[in-house]
Write an enzyme that holds these catalytic residues in place. Structure first.
Site, PDB file in Angstrom:
ATOM      1  N   PRO A   1     -59.057  97.668 -46.343  1.00  0.00           N
ATOM      2  CA  PRO A   1     -57.860  98.511 -46.444  1.00  0.00           C
ATOM      3  C   PRO A   1     -58.186 100.006 -46.403  1.00  0.00           C
ATOM      4  O   PRO A   1     -57.311 100.826 -46.129  1.00  0.00           O
ATOM      5  CB  PRO A   1     -57.260  98.137 -47.805  1.00  0.00           C
ATOM      6  CG  PRO A   1     -57.843  96.823 -48.167  1.00  0.00           C
ATOM      7  CD  PRO A   1     -59.185  96.761 -47.495  1.00  0.00           C
TER       8      PRO A   1
ATOM      9  N   GLU B   1     -61.954  91.711 -54.562  1.00  0.00           N
ATOM     10  CA  GLU B   1     -61.516  93.083 -54.824  1.00  0.00           C
ATOM     11  C   GLU B   1     -62.315  94.102 -54.027  1.00  0.00           C
ATOM     12  O   GLU B   1     -62.028  95.294 -54.088  1.00  0.00           O
ATOM     13  CB  GLU B   1     -61.592  93.387 -56.324  1.00  0.00           C
ATOM     14  CG  GLU B   1     -60.582  92.598 -57.144  1.00  0.00           C
ATOM     15  CD  GLU B   1     -59.150  92.705 -56.597  1.00  0.00           C
ATOM     16  OE1 GLU B   1     -58.632  93.826 -56.545  1.00  0.00           O
ATOM     17  OE2 GLU B   1     -58.569  91.666 -56.239  1.00  0.00           O
TER      18      GLU B   1
ATOM     19  N   ARG C   1     -58.576  91.126 -24.818  1.00  0.00           N
ATOM     20  CA  ARG C   1     -57.667  91.189 -23.673  1.00  0.00           C
ATOM     21  C   ARG C   1     -57.891  92.426 -22.798  1.00  0.00           C
ATOM     22  O   ARG C   1     -57.367  92.501 -21.683  1.00  0.00           O
ATOM     23  CB  ARG C   1     -56.209  91.051 -24.102  1.00  0.00           C
ATOM     24  CG  ARG C   1     -55.743  92.095 -25.070  1.00  0.00           C
ATOM     25  CD  ARG C   1     -54.366  91.765 -25.604  1.00  0.00           C
ATOM     26  NE  ARG C   1     -53.349  91.799 -24.556  1.00  0.00           N
ATOM     27  CZ  ARG C   1     -52.955  92.908 -23.937  1.00  0.00           C
ATOM     28  NH1 ARG C   1     -53.498  94.075 -24.247  1.00  0.00           N
ATOM     29  NH2 ARG C   1     -52.030  92.869 -23.006  1.00  0.00           N
TER      30      ARG C   1
ATOM     31  N   ASP D   1     -48.345  97.967 -20.101  1.00  0.00           N
ATOM     32  CA  ASP D   1     -48.154  97.741 -21.534  1.00  0.00           C
ATOM     33  C   ASP D   1     -47.513  98.930 -22.227  1.00  0.00           C
ATOM     34  O   ASP D   1     -47.854 100.069 -21.952  1.00  0.00           O
ATOM     35  CB  ASP D   1     -49.512  97.490 -22.213  1.00  0.00           C
ATOM     36  CG  ASP D   1     -49.770  96.012 -22.375  1.00  0.00           C
ATOM     37  OD1 ASP D   1     -48.862  95.229 -22.057  1.00  0.00           O
ATOM     38  OD2 ASP D   1     -50.878  95.654 -22.812  1.00  0.00           O
TER      39      ASP D   1
END
Ligand code: 9D3
Length: 258
Positions: free
Chosen positions: A94, A121, A159, A174
């Site tokens: 994160p 954690e 991709r 895209d």
């Protein structure tokens, strides 16, 4: 490209890589994905991968030893088979830099990637300081671990590899490559439950269709993601359209967002 993924939950990777464009890319040897169980790189009898935090606090921390052992073992296999070259060692966390199409493109240029999925954690800070070369987050929401994030990164990168997508045209078109969101699309029937496809799309006038789509893409981007317009390549006429729409008291109604 070779991608090595370190995880405590190898089973989680069973589905995505045996489906669709992945399977095809793997079959065509455009990419190989190796999943490694971090627990296989422990050397104590209980195969310990985590421990309590020094200084206290809830939750368990991933120990450094198995992660270092795993990465160094994978690294020496790579060097033995293919020699040197820059080798990104990416921690999914994160606290990482926010993943984007730009970062996917950047990563697609390497011949190897090593991805480490965090859990619990967190991971011992020495892994960050002395092993990892890059840290990536996929967004500001809480996941249970880095596994789904790793799959997102791998999907976006694979991709982009040459030969993976059927037509190169679809990559260029895209939404996040031209900087605008996509224009509305329709297929048959021309009228469904009384809702008609915009007439211009049935006109066969390709110049007019292209103009309509571009305008719709701009309107939609202005409504939903106005910050994207700063980086989009708009011509003078298109800039005027944006100005007109954004200085008018209300935007035209959208059918699709509620
Ligand atoms: C106790 C505080 N938590 C931060 C809000 C700690 C924490 C939460 C979630 C520690 C690890 C995780 C598991 N998530 C990831 O490993 C992760 C993640 C994510 O949760 N969101 C977006 N991108 C990513 S990349 C890895």
């Amino acid at each position: 490209m070779q991608i090595d993924i370190l995880t405590l939950f190898p089973q989680m990777f069973q589905g995505p890589f045996s489906t669709g464009i992945f399977q095809r890319a793997i079959d065509h040897k455009l990419v190989s994905v190796n999943i490694h169980n971090i627990r296989d790189y422990t050397s104590d009898k209980h195969h310990t991968v985590d421990d309590y935090a020094y200084g206290g606090g809830a939750g368990m921390i991933l120990k450094p030893e198995p992660i270092f052992e795993a990465v160094e073992s994978i690294k020496s296999d790579i060097y033995r088979e293919k020699g040197g070259g820059e080798l990104p060692i990416i921690l999914l966390t994160p606290q990482g830099r926010l993943f984007s199409q730009q970062i996917a493109l950047e990563l697609s240029r390497y011949s190897h990637l090593i991805l480490i999925c965090g859990r619990y954690e967190g991971v011992d800070e020495r892994i960050r300081e002395h092993l990892v070369t890059d840290e990536i987050s996929i967004g500001d929401y809480v996941l249970s671990g880095g596994e789904l994030a790793a799959m997102v990164v791998v999907d976006a990168v694979v991709r982009l590899l040459p030969g993976v997508l059927g037509s190169e045209a679809s990559t260029l078109d895209d939404s996040h490559s031209n900087g605008l969101l996509e224009y509305p699309q329709y297929t048959r029937p021309a009228v469904y439950r009384g809702w008609s496809v915009p007439e211009v799309l049935l006109s066969g006038n390709h110049a007019q269709i292209a103009r309509w789509r571009r305008e719709q893409a701009i309107i939609r981007t202005l409504e939903r993601r106005p910050e994207l317009l700063d980086k989009a390549n708009l011509n003078l006429e298109e800039r005027r359209l944006v100005n007109r729409l954004s200085t008018s008291p209300t935007l035209p109604p959208s059918d699709e967002i509620h």
